[in-house]
Design a protein around this motif. Structure first.
Motif, PDB file in Angstrom:
ATOM      1  N   VAL A 541       4.518   3.354  -5.930  1.00 31.79           N
ATOM      2  CA  VAL A 541       4.507   2.336  -4.689  1.00 31.79           C
ATOM      3  C   VAL A 541       4.490   0.883  -5.114  1.00 31.79           C
ATOM      4  O   VAL A 541       4.033   0.818  -6.278  1.00 31.79           O
ATOM      5  CB  VAL A 541       3.288   2.688  -3.618  1.00 31.79           C
ATOM      6  N   GLU A 542       4.665  -0.077  -4.318  1.00 36.98           N
ATOM      7  CA  GLU A 542       4.424  -1.285  -4.843  1.00 36.98           C
ATOM      8  C   GLU A 542       3.280  -2.006  -3.849  1.00 36.98           C
ATOM      9  O   GLU A 542       2.961  -1.349  -2.713  1.00 36.98           O
ATOM     10  CB  GLU A 542       5.867  -2.130  -4.474  1.00 36.98           C
ATOM     11  N   GLN A 543       2.761  -3.112  -4.377  1.00 41.23           N
ATOM     12  CA  GLN A 543       1.979  -3.743  -3.525  1.00 41.23           C
ATOM     13  C   GLN A 543       2.484  -4.110  -2.396  1.00 41.23           C
ATOM     14  O   GLN A 543       3.435  -4.603  -2.211  1.00 41.23           O
ATOM     15  CB  GLN A 543       1.162  -4.997  -4.351  1.00 41.23           C
ATOM     16  N   ALA A 545       2.899  -2.253   0.251  1.00 38.99           N
ATOM     17  CA  ALA A 545       3.691  -1.265   0.757  1.00 38.99           C
ATOM     18  C   ALA A 545       2.835  -0.468   1.776  1.00 38.99           C
ATOM     19  O   ALA A 545       1.707  -0.627   1.914  1.00 38.99           O
ATOM     20  CB  ALA A 545       4.217  -0.152  -0.138  1.00 38.99           C
ATOM     21  N   VAL A 547       1.542   2.927   3.508  1.00 46.33           N
ATOM     22  CA  VAL A 547       1.544   4.493   2.959  1.00 46.33           C
ATOM     23  C   VAL A 547       1.010   5.564   4.067  1.00 46.33           C
ATOM     24  O   VAL A 547       0.303   4.875   4.809  1.00 46.33           O
ATOM     25  CB  VAL A 547       1.044   4.568   1.585  1.00 46.33           C
ATOM     26  N   LYS A 572      -2.136  -0.014   4.330  1.00 44.36           N
ATOM     27  CA  LYS A 572      -1.199  -0.972   3.384  1.00 44.36           C
ATOM     28  C   LYS A 572      -1.896  -1.014   1.988  1.00 44.36           C
ATOM     29  O   LYS A 572      -3.120  -1.331   1.992  1.00 44.36           O
ATOM     30  CB  LYS A 572      -1.121  -2.289   4.035  1.00 44.36           C
TER      31      LYS A 572
END
Ligand code: MV4
Length: 594
Positions: A541-543, A545, A547, A572
Motif C-alpha cells: 500500500v501507499e501512504q 491509501a 484500506v 486510511k
C-alpha cells in the motif's frame, strides 16, 4: 560409531534426531537459545548448553559458539537437522577444521547443488533430465527474450542462488518477460546476494515429486522411493505423502535411477532429496536438497528405514544397513504440517502460549512435535510446531486415519492449520490426488475455515477467545448420559468454580500475548505493529491509501517464510514506516490506520 553427537537445532527435528541417538546408544548434546530454556528438546537431550540470545544469528546460527560447545562437551559429530546451518558449506568446512564430523554431505556437494545453474549443468552432463531452459546465467532481458523464443512460453525466471521458489517469476508471454526477469533478479539479490537469473519452460500444474536418496562412502547409492509434496502455498509444503499417487512401479524405478544418478554426479554422501516436477509420464530434475527434510517421516513410515540412523552410519564411515533390493514399500503415509498459522487470514502467523495440549495416538499415528502444554510459540522461529503423520494400508485409509487423528489433536488456544487440513482432506480433489492449488489460492474457500463467531477460537481447538469472547467446554450429565456443553462468555469472566488441570494455567489477557494473534500484528488502536522480526519483502500500500480490514499491507520474510501482514481495521493509512528490503523488529510500527 560415535559416542556423543551434538544436535545443532531446536524443536521437533532436534527431538527427532535425539530419539535415534538414544536408540543407538549415543549420548546427545542439545543446544538452546535464551528463548528455549524450558523447551522439550532441551529436556530430551542428555546434556544441554546455552548458545546465546534468542535471535538465530546469535544462537542456532552462531558457528563459533556451536563449535566451542561441541568441543567443550566432547561431541565427535554435529547433526544440523534442517534449516539453520544444514545447507551451509562453510559450516561443514568449519566443523572439519575443528576436527568434528558434519552429519551431512561433503561441502563440495552442498556447493554444487547450491548454485541452481551449476546444478542444472552438472545434471544435464550426467544425463539427468532437466526442465527445458538455460544451464547458463542469462545476463540481460534481451538475451532472455531470445532464449525464451526458443524454449517457448510460458517462461519461468528463476534466481540462480534461489531454491524452494524464492526468486521465481512467471512470464506468460514476451510482454511480461522484462518484469519477471527483473523481479527474479531483484529477489535473488535481496536474499542470496546473487542477482543472476536463468530461465526455464514454465510447466502448467505439475506435481512436486521428490526422491529420497542415501549414499555412503563405500560407493552405495540407493533410493527409498518418492514423496508427493504438491500441496504447498507460496512454496511452503503443507501436506506430503508417500508413495506419490501418480507414480507407478515403472516410473518409480525410472525416477529412482534419475535421483541416484544425480547424487552420484556430485559425489554425494548422506541422506538427500532430489526434487523434481512430474507432468504425466515426464519427470524433470528441479534441485537437490542436501539435508534431511521435514517430510522424511512419510518415507520412514512406508519403508521402515530410519533415515537419521542411516545418516549417522554414513557419517561414521559405516555402510548403509540396506541395499536397494531390500527397500520394500508398504502401505501409504501422509504428513500434515501443524503450523501456528491462520489459514483464513492468509496464513498469518499465530504465535502464542499453549495451555492445553493433547496429542493424537493409536494405530498408525506418529507425532513429531517440539511442543507441550506451557510452550510458547514465538514469532522468532519456524511456525511449524509439529508434524502429524499417519500410516495405513492404502491412501484412502491413511486419509481416514489422518482425519481421525486431526480430530483428536488439541492445541489450545492457538490457531493452527488443523481446520485447513481437515477441510482439504475432505475434498474430492484430494481424493483424486490432485494438487489442490485452486483451493489453496481461493480466498473465499479459505475464509470458510474461520471459526464461526459463536465458537470463536476454532472448531477443532475450542477454548480460544477472539474479540473478547471466551468459550469453555463443560461436561454435563443429564439422566446418566454425558453431554458436552459450550459456554460462551466475556473474556474477563471469572474462572470456573472447579478449574481442571487444563484451566488452572492462566491465559494472559489478549493484549499482552504479543505476536500476531492470528492475522494482524499485535495492534493498539491505529498502530499496526510487526508481529515478528524479519525483512520487508514487499509493501502493498501507499501512504494515504484507504484500506479494508484484512487488506494486505506488507510481506515480511522471516526464517524463509513469507508472512503477510494485513490491516487490523479499515481506514486510511496515515503513516507507513516500512520499505522494501528493510529489516523490522518484532513490535516495530508498520503503519497507522485511522
Ligand atoms: C516450477 C513450476 C513450473 N515450471 N518450475 C519451484 C519450487 C517449488 N516450491 C515449486 N516450484 C515450481 N517450479 C517450472 N519450470 C511450478 C512450481 C510450483 C509447484 C510445482 C508443483 C506443485 C506445486 C507447485 C506450487 C507452486 C509452484
Amino acid at each position: 560409531m560415535f559416542e556423543k553427537v551434538l544436535v545443532a537445532n531446536r524443536g521437533e527435528i532436534a527431538i527427532r534426531v535425539m530419539r535415534t541417538l538414544k536408540e543407538m546408544g549415543i549420548v546427545s548434546v542439545g543446544v538452546y537459545s535464551e528463548a528455549d530454556r524450558e523447551t522439550p528438546h532441551v529436556r530430551e537431550a542428555d546434556e544441554a548448553y546455552l548458545l546465546g540470545p534468542a535471535v538465530p544469528a546469535e544462537s542456532y546460527l552462531n558457528v563459533e559458539r556451536l563449535i566451542e560447545v561441541a568441543k567443550q562437551s566432547g561431541a565427535e559429530a554435529v547433526h544440523p537437522g534442517y534449516g539453520f546451518l544444514a545447507e551451509n558449506a562453510a559450516f561443514a568446512e568449519a566443523l572439519a577444521g575443528a576436527d568434528l564430523v558434519f552429519v551431512g554431505p561433503p561441502a563440495s556437494a552442498i556447493e554444487a547443488m547450491g548454485s541452481k545453474t551449476r546444478a542444472r549443468e552438472l545434471m544435464a552432463g550426467a544425463g539427468v533430465p532437466i526442465v527445458p531452459g538455460t544451464t547458463e546465467v542469462v545476463e540481460t532481458v534481451e538475451e532472455a527474450a531470445k532464449e525464451a523464443a526458443e524454449i517457448g512460453y510460458p517462461i519461468a525466471c528463476k534466481a540462480a542462488g534461489g531454491g524452494g521458489g524464492k526468486g521465481f517469476r512467471v512470464a506468460a508471454s514476451e510482454d511480461e518477460l522484462a518484469d519477471a526477469f527483473e523481479g527474479a533478479s531483484r529477489e535473488g539479490e535481496k536474499f542470496f546476494s546473487d542477482p543472476t537469473v536463468y530461465i526455464e519452460r514454465y510447466l502448467e500444474d505439475p506435481r512436486h515429486v521428490e526422491v529420497q536418496v542415501l549414499a555412503d562412502s563405500h560407493g552405495n547409492v540407493i533410493h527409498l522411493g518418492e514423496r508427493d509434496c504438491s500441496i504447498q502455498r507460496r512454496h511452503q509444503k503443507l501436506i506430503e505423502e508417500a508413495p506419490a499417487p501418480h507414480v507407478d512401479a515403472g516410473m518409480r524405478e525410472r525416477i529412482g535411477k534419475i535421483a541416484t544418478d544425480a547424487a552420484a554426479a556430485v559425489g554425494y554422501r548422506s541422506a538427500g532429496t532430489v526434487e523434481g516436477l512430474q507432468v504425466g509420464d515426464d519427470y524433470y530434475f528441479l534441485e537437490m536438497n542436501t539435508r534431511v527434510q521435514v517430510e522424511h517421516c512419510v518415507t520412514e513410515m512406508v519403508t521402515g528405514v530410519d533415515i537419521v540412523r542411516e545418516q549417522l552410519r554414513i557419517a561414521a564411515g559405516d555402510e548403509l544397513s540396506i541395499a536397494q533390493e531390500d527397500v520394500d514399500l508398504r502401505g501409504h503415509a501422509i504428513e500434515c504440517r501443524i503450523n501456528a498459522e491462520a489459514a483464513h487470514k492468509r496464513f498469518a502467523p499465530a504465535p502464542g502460549r499453549i495451555e492445553r495440549y493433547i496429542e493424537p495416538a493409536g494405530p498408525g499415528v506418529r507425532v513429531d512435535s517440539g511442543l507441550e502444554a506451557g510452550s510458547e510459540v514465538t514469532p522468532l522461529y519456524d511456525p511449524m510446531v509439529a508434524k502429524l503423520i499417519t500410516w495405513d494400508v492404502d491412501r484412502e485409509r491413511a486419509t481416514a486415519r489422518m482425519l481421525r487423528a486431526l480430530g483428536e489433536y488439541v492445541i489450545e488456544p492457538l490457531v493452527t492449520l488443523i481446520p485447513f487440513h481437515q477441510a482439504i482432506l475432505a475434498t474430492e480433489q484430494w481424493r483424486r490426488g490432485e494438487t489442490c492449488r485452486d483451493l489453496i489460492e481461493d480466498r473465499d474457500w479459505l475464509k470458510g475455515l474461520a471459526p464461526a463467531p459463536a465458537e470463536a477460537g476454532g472448531a477443532a481447538n475450542g477454548g480460544a477467545e477472539e474479540d473478547g469472547v471466551a468459550e469453555r467446554t463443560y461436561s454435563v450429565e443429564v439422566d446418566g448420559r454425558l453431554h458436552s456443553v459450550k459456554v460462551i462468555g466475556a473474556a474477563t469472566a471469572p474462572a470456573p468454580p472447579n478449574p481442571g488441570p487444563a484451566t488452572a494455567l492462566r491465559r494472559p489477557p489478549r493484549r499482552d500475548r504479543g505476536g500476531a494473534g492470528g492475522g494482524a500484528a499485535a495492534t493498539a488502536g491505529e498502530s499496526l505493529l510487526a508481529p515478528l522480526q524479519g525483512t520487508v519483502l514487499k509493501v502493498a500500500v501507499e501512504q494515504g491509501a484507504a484500506v479494508e480490514e484484512g487488506a494486505l499491507i506488507c510481506v515480511i520474510e522471516a526464517m524463509k517464510m513469507e508472512n503477510e501482514i494485513t490491516a487490523h481495521r479499515a481506514g486510511k493509512v496515515t503513516a507507513l514506516e516500512v520499505s522494501e528490503g528493510a529489516g523490522v523488529a518484532s513490535g516495530d510500527l508498520i503503519a497507522k490506520i485511522e
